[in-house]
Design a protein around this motif. Structure first.
Motif, PDB file in Angstrom:
ATOM      1  N   GLY A 289       7.728   8.741   1.827  1.00  0.00           N
ATOM      2  CA  GLY A 289       6.463   8.845   1.115  1.00  0.00           C
ATOM      3  C   GLY A 289       6.260  10.254   0.594  1.00  0.00           C
ATOM      4  O   GLY A 289       7.098  11.133   0.758  1.00  0.00           O
TER       5      GLY A 289
ATOM      6  N   ASP B  59       0.067   4.741   1.835  1.00  0.00           N
ATOM      7  CA  ASP B  59       0.720   3.945   0.788  1.00  0.00           C
ATOM      8  C   ASP B  59       2.099   4.496   0.434  1.00  0.00           C
ATOM      9  O   ASP B  59       2.496   4.540  -0.728  1.00  0.00           O
ATOM     10  CB  ASP B  59      -0.177   3.876  -0.450  1.00  0.00           C
ATOM     11  CG  ASP B  59      -1.454   3.104  -0.182  1.00  0.00           C
ATOM     12  OD1 ASP B  59      -1.445   2.211   0.680  1.00  0.00           O
ATOM     13  OD2 ASP B  59      -2.468   3.391  -0.831  1.00  0.00           O
ATOM     14  N   TRP B  60       2.863   4.878   1.421  1.00  0.00           N
ATOM     15  CA  TRP B  60       4.198   5.447   1.248  1.00  0.00           C
ATOM     16  C   TRP B  60       5.106   4.557   0.411  1.00  0.00           C
ATOM     17  O   TRP B  60       5.975   5.032  -0.308  1.00  0.00           O
ATOM     18  CB  TRP B  60       4.830   5.718   2.618  1.00  0.00           C
ATOM     19  CG  TRP B  60       4.979   4.485   3.462  1.00  0.00           C
ATOM     20  CD1 TRP B  60       4.064   3.986   4.334  1.00  0.00           C
ATOM     21  CD2 TRP B  60       6.076   3.566   3.462  1.00  0.00           C
ATOM     22  NE1 TRP B  60       4.524   2.821   4.893  1.00  0.00           N
ATOM     23  CE2 TRP B  60       5.755   2.534   4.365  1.00  0.00           C
ATOM     24  CE3 TRP B  60       7.292   3.517   2.782  1.00  0.00           C
ATOM     25  CZ2 TRP B  60       6.614   1.473   4.611  1.00  0.00           C
ATOM     26  CZ3 TRP B  60       8.146   2.457   3.028  1.00  0.00           C
ATOM     27  CH2 TRP B  60       7.802   1.458   3.941  1.00  0.00           C
TER      28      TRP B  60
ATOM     29  N   ASN C 244       4.579   2.898  -2.236  1.00  0.00           N
ATOM     30  CA  ASN C 244       4.440   3.055  -3.696  1.00  0.00           C
ATOM     31  C   ASN C 244       5.598   3.836  -4.292  1.00  0.00           C
ATOM     32  O   ASN C 244       5.980   3.612  -5.433  1.00  0.00           O
ATOM     33  CB  ASN C 244       3.141   3.798  -4.042  1.00  0.00           C
ATOM     34  CG  ASN C 244       1.934   2.905  -3.987  1.00  0.00           C
ATOM     35  OD1 ASN C 244       1.975   1.759  -4.395  1.00  0.00           O
ATOM     36  ND2 ASN C 244       0.849   3.445  -3.456  1.00  0.00           N
ATOM     37  N   LYS C 245       6.127   4.761  -3.525  1.00  0.00           N
ATOM     38  CA  LYS C 245       7.205   5.633  -4.002  1.00  0.00           C
ATOM     39  C   LYS C 245       8.515   4.870  -4.163  1.00  0.00           C
ATOM     40  O   LYS C 245       9.362   5.259  -4.966  1.00  0.00           O
ATOM     41  CB  LYS C 245       7.386   6.784  -3.017  1.00  0.00           C
ATOM     42  CG  LYS C 245       8.450   7.777  -3.410  1.00  0.00           C
ATOM     43  CD  LYS C 245       8.484   8.925  -2.441  1.00  0.00           C
ATOM     44  CE  LYS C 245       9.543   9.920  -2.798  1.00  0.00           C
ATOM     45  NZ  LYS C 245       9.543  11.057  -1.870  1.00  0.00           N
TER      46      LYS C 245
ATOM     47  N   SER D 290       8.957   1.308  -4.586  1.00  0.00           N
ATOM     48  CA  SER D 290       8.977   0.035  -5.317  1.00  0.00           C
ATOM     49  C   SER D 290       7.821  -0.021  -6.304  1.00  0.00           C
ATOM     50  O   SER D 290       6.676   0.217  -5.944  1.00  0.00           O
ATOM     51  CB  SER D 290       8.864  -1.134  -4.328  1.00  0.00           C
ATOM     52  OG  SER D 290       8.747  -2.354  -5.029  1.00  0.00           O
ATOM     53  N   LYS D 291       8.167  -0.351  -7.547  1.00  0.00           N
ATOM     54  CA  LYS D 291       7.127  -0.536  -8.560  1.00  0.00           C
ATOM     55  C   LYS D 291       6.502  -1.931  -8.464  1.00  0.00           C
ATOM     56  O   LYS D 291       5.406  -2.162  -8.942  1.00  0.00           O
ATOM     57  CB  LYS D 291       7.718  -0.322  -9.948  1.00  0.00           C
ATOM     58  CG  LYS D 291       8.094   1.116 -10.242  1.00  0.00           C
ATOM     59  CD  LYS D 291       8.642   1.226 -11.638  1.00  0.00           C
ATOM     60  CE  LYS D 291       8.952   2.585 -12.119  1.00  0.00           C
ATOM     61  NZ  LYS D 291       9.427   3.587 -11.295  1.00  0.00           N
TER      62      LYS D 291
ATOM     63  N   TRP E  52       5.907  -3.761  -5.558  1.00  0.00           N
ATOM     64  CA  TRP E  52       5.567  -4.102  -4.174  1.00  0.00           C
ATOM     65  C   TRP E  52       4.415  -5.093  -4.073  1.00  0.00           C
ATOM     66  O   TRP E  52       4.321  -5.824  -3.098  1.00  0.00           O
ATOM     67  CB  TRP E  52       5.271  -2.848  -3.364  1.00  0.00           C
ATOM     68  CG  TRP E  52       4.078  -2.059  -3.829  1.00  0.00           C
ATOM     69  CD1 TRP E  52       4.089  -1.003  -4.694  1.00  0.00           C
ATOM     70  CD2 TRP E  52       2.720  -2.274  -3.478  1.00  0.00           C
ATOM     71  NE1 TRP E  52       2.809  -0.553  -4.900  1.00  0.00           N
ATOM     72  CE2 TRP E  52       1.944  -1.316  -4.164  1.00  0.00           C
ATOM     73  CE3 TRP E  52       2.064  -3.191  -2.653  1.00  0.00           C
ATOM     74  CZ2 TRP E  52       0.565  -1.240  -4.047  1.00  0.00           C
ATOM     75  CZ3 TRP E  52       0.689  -3.112  -2.534  1.00  0.00           C
ATOM     76  CH2 TRP E  52      -0.052  -2.157  -3.218  1.00  0.00           C
ATOM     77  N   GLN E  53       3.541  -5.160  -5.115  1.00  0.00           N
ATOM     78  CA  GLN E  53       2.400  -6.080  -5.070  1.00  0.00           C
ATOM     79  C   GLN E  53       2.834  -7.549  -5.125  1.00  0.00           C
ATOM     80  O   GLN E  53       2.118  -8.421  -4.653  1.00  0.00           O
ATOM     81  CB  GLN E  53       1.428  -5.829  -6.230  1.00  0.00           C
ATOM     82  CG  GLN E  53       0.800  -4.468  -6.226  1.00  0.00           C
ATOM     83  CD  GLN E  53       1.571  -3.468  -7.093  1.00  0.00           C
ATOM     84  OE1 GLN E  53       2.763  -3.606  -7.338  1.00  0.00           O
ATOM     85  NE2 GLN E  53       0.878  -2.437  -7.535  1.00  0.00           N
TER      86      GLN E  53
ATOM     87  N   VAL F 110       2.001  -5.715   3.536  1.00  0.00           N
ATOM     88  CA  VAL F 110       1.430  -4.417   3.176  1.00  0.00           C
ATOM     89  C   VAL F 110       0.609  -3.855   4.334  1.00  0.00           C
ATOM     90  O   VAL F 110       0.663  -2.652   4.618  1.00  0.00           O
ATOM     91  CB  VAL F 110       0.590  -4.529   1.885  1.00  0.00           C
ATOM     92  CG1 VAL F 110      -0.220  -3.272   1.641  1.00  0.00           C
ATOM     93  CG2 VAL F 110       1.491  -4.829   0.688  1.00  0.00           C
TER      94      VAL F 110
ATOM     95  N   ARG G 259       1.419  -0.242   5.930  1.00  0.00           N
ATOM     96  CA  ARG G 259       0.407   0.815   6.059  1.00  0.00           C
ATOM     97  C   ARG G 259       0.270   1.277   7.507  1.00  0.00           C
ATOM     98  O   ARG G 259      -0.036   2.436   7.765  1.00  0.00           O
ATOM     99  CB  ARG G 259      -0.941   0.323   5.530  1.00  0.00           C
ATOM    100  CG  ARG G 259      -0.981   0.289   4.027  1.00  0.00           C
ATOM    101  CD  ARG G 259      -2.370   0.004   3.490  1.00  0.00           C
ATOM    102  NE  ARG G 259      -2.365   0.200   2.057  1.00  0.00           N
ATOM    103  CZ  ARG G 259      -2.806  -0.687   1.184  1.00  0.00           C
ATOM    104  NH1 ARG G 259      -3.330  -1.837   1.591  1.00  0.00           N
ATOM    105  NH2 ARG G 259      -2.754  -0.423  -0.112  1.00  0.00           N
TER     106      ARG G 259
END
Length: 122
Positions: free
Chosen positions: A12, A54-55, A57-58, A60-61, A63-64, A108, A112
């Protein structure tokens, strides 16, 4: 004389928040940043530090909607763990991989939970 070091993977953003002075006083510790572009297999890691909530995010684009990139990263972390590592986060990662939740929102929530604001869980 060979200097024995313990390698700790940092995941992250926010490297500047992590100070390894206390860890270094116990056993010489070298923090290694896992960047978004690749994973270094040059080390066997003794522990893992997640630098923010939210590590992921770095790494995977998407991840949602798709956890595969994060899951692949976590598998590599387990693969490159130092044999016999007593890392609390390693145990948590292995438990997640053994029984991943069905929904992305549940995954998620677990991702977190890897973050520890005082970095006591390595």
């Amino acid at each position: 004389m060979v200097k024995t070091q313990r390698f700790v993977a940092l995941l992250g953003d926010g490297r500047e928040l992590f100070h390894d002075t206390e860890l270094d006083s116990i056993l010489p510790t070298e923090p290694v940043v896992i960047d978004a572009y690749g994973f270094s297999d040059a080390y066997h890691y003794d522990g893992y530090v997640f630098l923010n909530t939210d590590w992921f995010n770095k790494y995977s684009k998407n991840w949602q909607t798709d956890s595969s990139e994060i899951d692949a990263l976590l598998v590599k972390l387990v693969r490159y763990a130092q044999p016999g590592s007593k890392s609390e986060n390693l145990v948590r990662i292995q438990a997640y991989l053994a029984e991943p939740p069905e929904t992305i929102s549940e995954r998620v929530e677990i991702w977190r939970s890897f973050y520890d604001p005082v970095f006591t869980e390595i």
